[in-house]
Design a protein around this motif. Structure first.
Motif, PDB file in Angstrom:
ATOM      1  N   ASN A 195       4.069 -28.490  45.095  1.00  0.00           N
ATOM      2  CA  ASN A 195       4.885 -27.367  45.521  1.00  0.00           C
ATOM      3  C   ASN A 195       4.009 -26.141  45.718  1.00  0.00           C
ATOM      4  N   VAL A 196       4.551 -25.155  46.432  1.00  0.00           N
ATOM      5  CA  VAL A 196       3.822 -23.929  46.754  1.00  0.00           C
ATOM      6  C   VAL A 196       4.689 -22.732  46.378  1.00  0.00           C
ATOM      7  N   VAL A 197       4.088 -21.745  45.714  1.00  0.00           N
ATOM      8  CA  VAL A 197       4.761 -20.477  45.452  1.00  0.00           C
ATOM      9  C   VAL A 197       3.888 -19.345  45.968  1.00  0.00           C
ATOM     10  N   HIS A 198       4.484 -18.191  46.169  1.00  0.00           N
ATOM     11  CA  HIS A 198       3.798 -17.040  46.744  1.00  0.00           C
ATOM     12  C   HIS A 198       3.922 -15.829  45.833  1.00  0.00           C
ATOM     13  N   GLY A 199       2.913 -14.973  45.842  1.00  0.00           N
ATOM     14  CA  GLY A 199       2.992 -13.703  45.143  1.00  0.00           C
ATOM     15  C   GLY A 199       2.249 -13.689  43.822  1.00  0.00           C
ATOM     16  N   ARG A 200       1.671 -12.528  43.500  1.00  0.00           N
ATOM     17  CA  ARG A 200       0.882 -12.411  42.280  1.00  0.00           C
ATOM     18  C   ARG A 200       1.720 -12.594  41.019  1.00  0.00           C
ATOM     19  N   GLU A 201       2.952 -12.106  41.054  1.00  0.00           N
ATOM     20  CA  GLU A 201       3.805 -12.258  39.881  1.00  0.00           C
ATOM     21  C   GLU A 201       4.106 -13.725  39.619  1.00  0.00           C
ATOM     22  N   ALA A 202       4.344 -14.476  40.701  1.00  0.00           N
ATOM     23  CA  ALA A 202       4.571 -15.914  40.546  1.00  0.00           C
ATOM     24  C   ALA A 202       3.335 -16.590  39.972  1.00  0.00           C
ATOM     25  N   GLY A 203       2.138 -16.135  40.400  1.00  0.00           N
ATOM     26  CA  GLY A 203       0.907 -16.708  39.871  1.00  0.00           C
ATOM     27  C   GLY A 203       0.758 -16.468  38.384  1.00  0.00           C
ATOM     28  N   ALA A 230      -0.141 -19.858  46.638  1.00  0.00           N
ATOM     29  CA  ALA A 230      -0.742 -19.615  47.950  1.00  0.00           C
ATOM     30  C   ALA A 230      -1.462 -18.271  47.967  1.00  0.00           C
ATOM     31  N   HIS A 231      -2.539 -18.208  48.747  1.00  0.00           N
ATOM     32  CA  HIS A 231      -3.245 -16.931  48.869  1.00  0.00           C
ATOM     33  C   HIS A 231      -2.525 -16.051  49.878  1.00  0.00           C
ATOM     34  N   GLU A 232      -2.474 -14.748  49.576  1.00  0.00           N
ATOM     35  CA  GLU A 232      -1.779 -13.814  50.461  1.00  0.00           C
ATOM     36  C   GLU A 232      -2.480 -13.652  51.800  1.00  0.00           C
ATOM     37  N   GLY A 233      -3.711 -14.150  51.913  1.00  0.00           N
ATOM     38  CA  GLY A 233      -4.425 -14.056  53.181  1.00  0.00           C
ATOM     39  C   GLY A 233      -3.994 -15.077  54.216  1.00  0.00           C
ATOM     40  N   HIS A 234      -3.334 -16.146  53.786  1.00  0.00           N
ATOM     41  CA  HIS A 234      -2.854 -17.142  54.757  1.00  0.00           C
ATOM     42  C   HIS A 234      -1.559 -17.804  54.268  1.00  0.00           C
ATOM     43  N   VAL A 270      -0.395 -29.071  36.840  1.00  0.00           N
ATOM     44  CA  VAL A 270      -1.544 -28.183  37.032  1.00  0.00           C
ATOM     45  C   VAL A 270      -1.158 -27.069  38.004  1.00  0.00           C
ATOM     46  N   ALA A 271      -1.607 -25.849  37.717  1.00  0.00           N
ATOM     47  CA  ALA A 271      -1.467 -24.736  38.656  1.00  0.00           C
ATOM     48  C   ALA A 271      -2.797 -24.516  39.354  1.00  0.00           C
ATOM     49  N   VAL A 272      -2.767 -24.362  40.672  1.00  0.00           N
ATOM     50  CA  VAL A 272      -3.969 -24.154  41.477  1.00  0.00           C
ATOM     51  C   VAL A 272      -3.821 -22.862  42.268  1.00  0.00           C
ATOM     52  N   PHE A 273      -4.818 -22.004  42.180  1.00  0.00           N
ATOM     53  CA  PHE A 273      -4.837 -20.753  42.937  1.00  0.00           C
ATOM     54  C   PHE A 273      -5.732 -20.921  44.163  1.00  0.00           C
ATOM     55  N   SER A 274      -5.163 -20.723  45.349  1.00  0.00           N
ATOM     56  CA  SER A 274      -5.924 -20.873  46.589  1.00  0.00           C
ATOM     57  C   SER A 274      -6.954 -19.766  46.730  1.00  0.00           C
ATOM     58  N   ALA A 275      -8.008 -20.057  47.505  1.00  0.00           N
ATOM     59  CA  ALA A 275      -9.050 -19.072  47.815  1.00  0.00           C
ATOM     60  C   ALA A 275      -8.819 -18.490  49.198  1.00  0.00           C
ATOM     61  N   SER A 276      -9.205 -17.233  49.379  1.00  0.00           N
ATOM     62  CA  SER A 276      -9.015 -16.585  50.681  1.00  0.00           C
ATOM     63  C   SER A 276      -9.956 -17.130  51.739  1.00  0.00           C
ATOM     64  N   ASN A 277     -11.195 -17.491  51.342  1.00  0.00           N
ATOM     65  CA  ASN A 277     -12.223 -17.810  52.329  1.00  0.00           C
ATOM     66  C   ASN A 277     -12.276 -19.280  52.722  1.00  0.00           C
ATOM     67  N   PHE A 278     -11.462 -20.128  52.080  1.00  0.00           N
ATOM     68  CA  PHE A 278     -11.380 -21.536  52.464  1.00  0.00           C
ATOM     69  C   PHE A 278      -9.910 -21.922  52.558  1.00  0.00           C
ATOM     70  N   PRO A 279      -9.249 -21.631  53.677  1.00  0.00           N
ATOM     71  CA  PRO A 279      -7.811 -21.844  53.789  1.00  0.00           C
ATOM     72  C   PRO A 279      -7.387 -23.313  53.798  1.00  0.00           C
ATOM     73  N   ALA A 310      10.922 -14.878  48.776  1.00  0.00           N
ATOM     74  CA  ALA A 310      11.653 -15.094  47.533  1.00  0.00           C
ATOM     75  C   ALA A 310      10.841 -15.852  46.508  1.00  0.00           C
ATOM     76  N   ALA A 311       9.795 -16.545  46.954  1.00  0.00           N
ATOM     77  CA  ALA A 311       9.011 -17.376  46.044  1.00  0.00           C
ATOM     78  C   ALA A 311       8.137 -16.562  45.122  1.00  0.00           C
ATOM     79  N   ALA A 312       8.125 -15.229  45.257  1.00  0.00           N
ATOM     80  CA  ALA A 312       7.358 -14.391  44.340  1.00  0.00           C
ATOM     81  C   ALA A 312       8.131 -14.141  43.053  1.00  0.00           C
ATOM     82  N   SER A 313       9.335 -14.634  42.947  1.00  0.00           N
ATOM     83  CA  SER A 313      10.166 -14.355  41.779  1.00  0.00           C
ATOM     84  C   SER A 313       9.735 -15.194  40.590  1.00  0.00           C
TER      85      SER A 313
END
Length: 491
Positions: A187-195, A162-166, A129-138, A14-17
């Motif tokens: 806080n943490v949100v998920h999904g590209r649309e949320a980003g 959060a990155h969709e890889g983890h 601040v918004a922070v986008f996680s990286a896939s290769n450093f979880p 739901a956090a992709a909303s």
């Protein structure tokens, strides 16, 4: 468990909303003045407590991270320790207080040509601040990674995409620490649309990103195209050229070949600092050694299907280019998740004629470029795009002018002598950045203590009564921060 003050923020799918991003940004906005006003010892204690939480839960976090990323238990445990080191370093930075960059110009009624007022300057947090996680450093570039840690040190609440890889690891990390933080601080949100919604949200005042050039550029355009443009600190792609002189080839060729392949294939080449170009003299004589070294590398799963497909497509494009020869390329496995270790070869002349070869291949592959003369080499280095790192392997006593020219010919954020770019030390002096397309802001770093400056802005107080000044600017200096006092300046 989630912080009791944040029950309305949806989790999981739901956090992709749109509402998820908006709710998280609104909570961060409410938390911003609370965090900014927190005395420095309390802010430092907050960071140290996050470090302790990671240590206490290292086993559980490692298990979840390995199930999602397949990076290996030893690598992941080391990354947790690195993340702790980042938190502890910024805690010390906050305690010391110099990062506030307090400067005071006392009043001088006798100044010429006009009297000078009392002027006091300090850095203050930008806000959420918004922070986008990286896939290769979880861990190190994720929920509690360097971007988050430096922003919290600056006094800025953080919303992590959060990155969709983890995703499970991201959620678990947040749950383990959120209960110890003031509401809305993390806080943490998920999904590209949320980003995308985060970058556009009017409550977000800056963005940190680590990822692909295409994804970073799209978000950069979104951040700067807002009605109120905001800073976007993106770390994108990098070729990280390595130059080997003829003297170094003659003296240490075998060892250089081994170390080069080790650096290229470390974690299956899934590092932004992986050497993507190796410049060798045309008569280097290392072909067979390089072929044996890369042939000995075992294929392993990459981080995810999105990386595997992009890697295979880029590798195929490079390998089939008419100006490129394949020195060695592993057999293509039926398992599309597995890497294909490879070394490709071209010439400096061909590279200048075909700039389309200058593209990052994110995985265990690299392009060897042979040069016929110092001028041939320098002409090619000058046409390279900006990069995170540039390395030179040479010998003491070589032509000093040539060695200086090599460094001057490359646009990089970090120059390395007789070493390899993989492995970024978490130290105060480290600069992890570089000219476009390595980053969107070459003035700043995402690693090292100076990373905190991305999330702050200067404010000057002129002629302000002492009791109205922020504590670090007051004459009594109740926070006991370093104050740089100037006297005798020009009026």
């Amino acid at each position: 468990m989630p912080h009791p003050a944040s029950p309305q923020l949806p989790r999981g799918g739901a956090a992709a909303s749109t509402r998820a991003a908006a709710d998280a940004a609104l909570q961060a906005h409410a938390a911003a003045p609370v965090l900014a006003a927190l005395p420095l010892p309390a802010r430092a204690a907050l960071l140290r407590n996050l470090s302790h939480r990671l240590a206490e839960n290292a086993d559980t976090l490692t298990d979840v991270a390995e199930s999602e990323t397949r990076l290996g238990v030893e690598r992941l445990r080391g990354e947790i320790r690195r993340t702790q080191a980042q938190l502890d370093m910024f805690a010390g930075l906050v305690e010391e207080g110099a990062f506030l960059d307090v400067m005071i110009d006392p009043p001088d009624p006798e100044a010429i040509p006009v009297p000078r007022p009392d002027v006091r300057r300090i850095l203050v947090p930008l806000g959420p601040v918004a922070v986008f996680s990286a896939s290769n450093f979880p861990f190190a570039f994720s929920v509690l990674g360097g971007d988050t840690t430096s922003a919290l040190a600056a006094g800025c609440p953080v919303v992590v995409k959060a990155h969709e890889g983890h995703p499970r690891l991201s959620e678990l990390t947040w749950e383990l620490v959120a209960q110890d933080l003031p509401p809305g601080v993390l806080n943490v949100v998920h999904g590209r649309e949320a980003g995308r919604n985060l970058v556009s949200d009017p409550h977000i005042r800056a963005v940190g990103f680590t990822g692909s050039t295409a994804g970073g550029r799209a978000l950069f355009d979104l951040a700067t195209g807002r009605p109120d443009p905001i800073p976007f600190y993106g770390e994108l792609g990098s070729l990280n050229p390595v130059v080997v002189t003829a003297a170094a080839c003659a003296q240490r060729g075998r060892n250089i070949a081994h170390q080069y392949v080790t650096s290229v294939t470390l974690s299956q080449g899934q590092f932004c600092t992986k050497p993507g170009l190796l410049f060798l003299p045309v008569d280097h004589g290392m072909e067979e050694r390089l072929r044996r070294e890369i042939a000995a590398v075992t294929a392993a799963p990459l981080l995810g299907d999105w990386i595997s497909s992009a890697y295979r497509a880029t590798l195929a494009e490079l390998a089939h280019h008419p100006a490129v020869q394949v020195l060695h390329m592993a057999q293509c496995s039926d398992d599309s998740r597995l890497s294909i270790p490879a070394l490709l070869v071209t010439s400096a002349t061909a590279l200048r004629a075909h700039p389309e070869l200058l593209q990052e291949c994110f995985g265990p592959a690299s392009l060897i470029v042979t040069y016929a003369s110092p001028d041939d080499l320098l002409d090619t280095l000058r046409m390279l795009p900006g990069t995170l790192t540039a390395s030179v392997h040479g010998q003491e006593g070589e032509d000093e002018l040539l060695l200086r020219s090599l460094a001057a010919a490359m646009d990089a954020g970090r120059f390395i002598w007789n070493g390899w770019p993989t492995g970024v030390a978490v130290t105060p002096a480290m600069h992890h950045g570089g000219p476009w397309p390595a980053t969107t802001s070459p003035l700043h770093t995402s690693v090292g203590s100076r990373a905190v400056s991305r999330w702050m802005r200067p404010v000057v107080y002129q002629g302000m009564p002492d009791e109205f000044l922020p504590e670090p600017l007051q004459r009594a200096n109740p926070w006991n921060v370093p104050q740089e006092v100037h006297t005798g300046v020009i009026g």
